[in-house]
Design a protein around this motif. Sequence first.
Motif, PDB file in Angstrom:
ATOM      1  N   GLY A 233       0.815  -1.208   0.000  1.00  4.44           N
ATOM      2  CA  GLY A 233       0.000   0.000   0.000  1.00  4.44           C
ATOM      3  C   GLY A 233       0.848   1.257   0.000  1.00  4.44           C
ATOM      4  O   GLY A 233       0.525   2.242  -0.676  1.00  4.44           O
ATOM      5  N   HIS A 234       1.925   1.227   0.785  1.00  7.17           N
ATOM      6  CA  HIS A 234       2.829   2.379   0.846  1.00  7.17           C
ATOM      7  C   HIS A 234       3.462   2.641  -0.509  1.00  7.17           C
ATOM      8  O   HIS A 234       3.472   3.789  -1.001  1.00  7.17           O
ATOM      9  CB  HIS A 234       3.916   2.129   1.894  1.00  7.17           C
ATOM     10  CG  HIS A 234       5.010   3.150   1.873  1.00  7.17           C
ATOM     11  ND1 HIS A 234       4.858   4.418   2.391  1.00  7.17           N
ATOM     12  CD2 HIS A 234       6.267   3.099   1.359  1.00  7.17           C
ATOM     13  CE1 HIS A 234       5.971   5.100   2.211  1.00  7.17           C
ATOM     14  NE2 HIS A 234       6.848   4.326   1.591  1.00  7.17           N
ATOM     15  N   THR A 241       0.982   9.404  -5.920  1.00  6.39           N
ATOM     16  CA  THR A 241       1.122  10.847  -5.730  1.00  6.39           C
ATOM     17  C   THR A 241       1.953  11.457  -6.850  1.00  6.39           C
ATOM     18  O   THR A 241       1.697  12.593  -7.270  1.00  6.39           O
ATOM     19  CB  THR A 241       1.771  11.186  -4.366  1.00  6.39           C
ATOM     20  OG1 THR A 241       3.110  10.682  -4.317  1.00  6.39           O
ATOM     21  CG2 THR A 241       0.964  10.631  -3.217  1.00  6.39           C
ATOM     22  N   ALA A 242       2.930  10.703  -7.352  1.00  2.69           N
ATOM     23  CA  ALA A 242       3.731  11.192  -8.484  1.00  2.69           C
ATOM     24  C   ALA A 242       2.881  11.241  -9.746  1.00  2.69           C
ATOM     25  O   ALA A 242       2.992  12.181 -10.548  1.00  2.69           O
ATOM     26  CB  ALA A 242       4.944  10.285  -8.697  1.00  2.69           C
ATOM     27  N   VAL A 243       2.022  10.226  -9.931  1.00  4.11           N
ATOM     28  CA  VAL A 243       1.123  10.229 -11.087  1.00  4.11           C
ATOM     29  C   VAL A 243       0.184  11.434 -11.016  1.00  4.11           C
ATOM     30  O   VAL A 243       0.003  12.168 -11.989  1.00  4.11           O
ATOM     31  CB  VAL A 243       0.317   8.914 -11.145  1.00  4.11           C
ATOM     32  CG1 VAL A 243      -0.751   8.981 -12.238  1.00  4.11           C
ATOM     33  CG2 VAL A 243       1.240   7.720 -11.375  1.00  4.11           C
ATOM     34  N   GLU A 272      -2.310   5.555   2.222  1.00  2.41           N
ATOM     35  CA  GLU A 272      -0.938   6.000   1.988  1.00  2.41           C
ATOM     36  C   GLU A 272      -0.904   7.146   0.984  1.00  2.41           C
ATOM     37  O   GLU A 272      -0.110   8.083   1.117  1.00  2.41           O
ATOM     38  CB  GLU A 272      -0.082   4.827   1.500  1.00  2.41           C
ATOM     39  CG  GLU A 272       0.201   3.790   2.568  1.00  2.41           C
ATOM     40  CD  GLU A 272       1.035   4.366   3.709  1.00  2.41           C
ATOM     41  OE1 GLU A 272       2.132   4.902   3.432  1.00  2.41           O
ATOM     42  OE2 GLU A 272       0.588   4.287   4.871  1.00  2.41           O
ATOM     43  N   TYR A 273      -1.758   7.069  -0.012  1.00  2.00           N
ATOM     44  CA  TYR A 273      -1.841   8.170  -0.979  1.00  2.00           C
ATOM     45  C   TYR A 273      -2.216   9.472  -0.274  1.00  2.00           C
ATOM     46  O   TYR A 273      -1.578  10.511  -0.459  1.00  2.00           O
ATOM     47  CB  TYR A 273      -2.872   7.836  -2.056  1.00  2.00           C
ATOM     48  CG  TYR A 273      -3.158   8.991  -2.993  1.00  2.00           C
ATOM     49  CD1 TYR A 273      -2.345   9.211  -4.099  1.00  2.00           C
ATOM     50  CD2 TYR A 273      -4.230   9.856  -2.772  1.00  2.00           C
ATOM     51  CE1 TYR A 273      -2.589  10.280  -4.959  1.00  2.00           C
ATOM     52  CE2 TYR A 273      -4.481  10.918  -3.628  1.00  2.00           C
ATOM     53  CZ  TYR A 273      -3.655  11.128  -4.718  1.00  2.00           C
ATOM     54  OH  TYR A 273      -3.898  12.188  -5.556  1.00  2.00           O
ATOM     55  N   ARG A 274      -3.244   9.428   0.543  1.00  2.59           N
ATOM     56  CA  ARG A 274      -3.716  10.644   1.211  1.00  2.59           C
ATOM     57  C   ARG A 274      -2.647  11.197   2.170  1.00  2.59           C
ATOM     58  O   ARG A 274      -2.575  12.400   2.398  1.00  2.59           O
ATOM     59  CB  ARG A 274      -5.008  10.364   1.972  1.00  2.59           C
ATOM     60  CG  ARG A 274      -6.087   9.720   1.102  1.00  2.59           C
ATOM     61  CD  ARG A 274      -7.366  10.519   1.049  1.00  2.59           C
ATOM     62  NE  ARG A 274      -8.408   9.818   0.297  1.00  2.59           N
ATOM     63  CZ  ARG A 274      -8.586   9.898  -1.001  1.00  2.59           C
ATOM     64  NH1 ARG A 274      -7.763  10.638  -1.723  1.00  2.59           N
ATOM     65  NH2 ARG A 274      -9.559   9.226  -1.605  1.00  2.59           N
ATOM     66  N   LYS A 275      -1.817  10.310   2.695  1.00  4.03           N
ATOM     67  CA  LYS A 275      -0.759  10.732   3.617  1.00  4.03           C
ATOM     68  C   LYS A 275       0.287  11.596   2.898  1.00  4.03           C
ATOM     69  O   LYS A 275       0.821  12.553   3.466  1.00  4.03           O
ATOM     70  CB  LYS A 275      -0.084   9.501   4.225  1.00  4.03           C
ATOM     71  CG  LYS A 275       0.934   9.811   5.306  1.00  4.03           C
ATOM     72  CD  LYS A 275       1.693   8.554   5.729  1.00  4.03           C
ATOM     73  CE  LYS A 275       0.780   7.468   6.280  1.00  4.03           C
ATOM     74  NZ  LYS A 275       1.562   6.291   6.750  1.00  4.03           N
ATOM     75  N   HIS A 279      -2.080  18.887  -1.434  1.00  5.87           N
ATOM     76  CA  HIS A 279      -3.475  19.191  -1.091  1.00  5.87           C
ATOM     77  C   HIS A 279      -4.381  19.372  -2.312  1.00  5.87           C
ATOM     78  O   HIS A 279      -5.575  19.077  -2.254  1.00  5.87           O
ATOM     79  CB  HIS A 279      -3.550  20.441  -0.205  1.00  5.87           C
ATOM     80  CG  HIS A 279      -3.123  21.714  -0.884  1.00  5.87           C
ATOM     81  ND1 HIS A 279      -3.966  22.444  -1.687  1.00  5.87           N
ATOM     82  CD2 HIS A 279      -1.933  22.368  -0.875  1.00  5.87           C
ATOM     83  CE1 HIS A 279      -3.328  23.502  -2.136  1.00  5.87           C
ATOM     84  NE2 HIS A 279      -2.092  23.487  -1.664  1.00  5.87           N
ATOM     85  N   ALA A 280      -3.811  19.824  -3.426  1.00 10.05           N
ATOM     86  CA  ALA A 280      -4.638  20.081  -4.607  1.00 10.05           C
ATOM     87  C   ALA A 280      -5.288  18.819  -5.150  1.00 10.05           C
ATOM     88  O   ALA A 280      -6.367  18.865  -5.743  1.00 10.05           O
ATOM     89  CB  ALA A 280      -3.799  20.741  -5.702  1.00 10.05           C
ATOM     90  N   PHE A 281      -4.634  17.657  -4.945  1.00  7.03           N
ATOM     91  CA  PHE A 281      -5.214  16.408  -5.449  1.00  7.03           C
ATOM     92  C   PHE A 281      -5.313  15.340  -4.349  1.00  7.03           C
ATOM     93  O   PHE A 281      -5.333  14.148  -4.619  1.00  7.03           O
ATOM     94  CB  PHE A 281      -4.425  15.874  -6.660  1.00  7.03           C
ATOM     95  CG  PHE A 281      -2.921  15.900  -6.498  1.00  7.03           C
ATOM     96  CD1 PHE A 281      -2.261  14.961  -5.730  1.00  7.03           C
ATOM     97  CD2 PHE A 281      -2.173  16.872  -7.156  1.00  7.03           C
ATOM     98  CE1 PHE A 281      -0.881  14.973  -5.601  1.00  7.03           C
ATOM     99  CE2 PHE A 281      -0.784  16.895  -7.028  1.00  7.03           C
ATOM    100  CZ  PHE A 281      -0.138  15.946  -6.253  1.00  7.03           C
ATOM    101  N   GLN A 282      -5.398  15.789  -3.121  1.00  7.77           N
ATOM    102  CA  GLN A 282      -5.449  14.839  -1.998  1.00  7.77           C
ATOM    103  C   GLN A 282      -6.741  14.025  -1.967  1.00  7.77           C
ATOM    104  O   GLN A 282      -6.770  12.906  -1.464  1.00  7.77           O
ATOM    105  CB  GLN A 282      -5.289  15.585  -0.674  1.00  7.77           C
ATOM    106  CG  GLN A 282      -4.991  14.669   0.505  1.00  7.77           C
ATOM    107  CD  GLN A 282      -4.530  15.460   1.713  1.00  7.77           C
ATOM    108  OE1 GLN A 282      -5.156  16.447   2.073  1.00  7.77           O
ATOM    109  NE2 GLN A 282      -3.438  15.043   2.331  1.00  7.77           N
ATOM    110  N   ASP A 283      -7.816  14.544  -2.547  1.00  8.67           N
ATOM    111  CA  ASP A 283      -9.109  13.877  -2.488  1.00  8.67           C
ATOM    112  C   ASP A 283      -9.450  13.098  -3.755  1.00  8.67           C
ATOM    113  O   ASP A 283     -10.620  12.746  -3.976  1.00  8.67           O
ATOM    114  CB  ASP A 283     -10.215  14.900  -2.219  1.00  8.67           C
ATOM    115  CG  ASP A 283     -10.073  15.548  -0.849  1.00  8.67           C
ATOM    116  OD1 ASP A 283      -9.606  14.861   0.077  1.00  8.67           O
ATOM    117  OD2 ASP A 283     -10.418  16.740  -0.713  1.00  8.67           O
ATOM    118  N   THR A 284      -8.471  12.805  -4.585  1.00  8.08           N
ATOM    119  CA  THR A 284      -8.709  11.993  -5.779  1.00  8.08           C
ATOM    120  C   THR A 284      -9.397  10.686  -5.402  1.00  8.08           C
ATOM    121  O   THR A 284      -9.054  10.055  -4.402  1.00  8.08           O
ATOM    122  CB  THR A 284      -7.378  11.691  -6.494  1.00  8.08           C
ATOM    123  OG1 THR A 284      -6.735  12.929  -6.804  1.00  8.08           O
ATOM    124  CG2 THR A 284      -7.605  10.895  -7.767  1.00  8.08           C
TER     125      THR A 284
END
Length: 308
Positions: A233-234, A241-243, A272-275, A279-284
């Motif tokens: 998951g990590h 996040t890079a994508v 892990e993504y949200r971590k 912030h601009a794409f944290q809620d994808t």
Amino acid sequence: MKPYAIGIDIGGTAIKLGLFQTDGTLLEKWQLPTRTEEQGAYVLPDALDSIRTVMARRSILWEDVEGAGMGVPGPVNDEGTVFRCVNLGWDVFNVPEKMRELEPRLGRVKVSNDVNAAALGELWKGGARGYHSAFLVTLGTGIGGGLVLNDRIVNGANGGAGEIGHFCVDPSEPERCSCGGHGCLEQYASARGLLRCARKAMPNAPENMSAKTVCDMAREGDPVALSLLDQLGHMLGWTFTAVAGSVDPEVFVIGGGLSHAGSILLDRIQAEYRKFAFHAFQDTGFVLAELGNDAGIYGCVRMLLQEE
């Protein structure tokens, strides 16, 4: 628009085909073995022969077929030129030109990478319905990635857009990946990679242990299996996040055999993504793929039917 369209999803072991109405209704699906002898010379003729058989049985004429959308397991540019499909034995050639040479009545032919086509299929009729941009990752023996932005497949300049399986996530990894590199995402987060890590962490594990076994053990609360899924998951969450920082899709779609683990896997990737996400794409959004092995043929037809 003519009444029928054909989807062709070419894999290293099987060719999956579908006959569709151009409103998206799947009328019939079937598959045949992929014959890779003689540098894959039989692949396209075999697919066309099987299509002719189904058309004859249904009394469908070529003049009633809009054309064929195709997914192939390798890099493809926007003109349909493949840049080597190693597991088919193909080198560099233009697929639409070859298909029309073999069947001049075929009409339009559109070609993309198979995972890109599957991503479009999930956007059209699967887990990402209602969205207009998505990144699909398939967690199978390896890792595939497919990108759709504004309802259009993104192939990239060299046909390699979305290929995240060989992102380096641990440069200190001593073992080589199948690509020749070290520390690729595929070495940890694919089914084969999860099993590799599990055998290191559980030296006394049974010989027949599989990635599914590890997921089942995690579901039962095994601490080692849970830590392996935490690592997976990590790695995936961090990579996503890079994508997102590059292409900012509306939703991530998790497919492939490992996706059958469901929430025990998806929840970890998402957390892990949200971590780590900006912030601009944290809620994808995150969803599981729904079409399974049919995603490719759906996406191939959708690609064909889209206006130029």
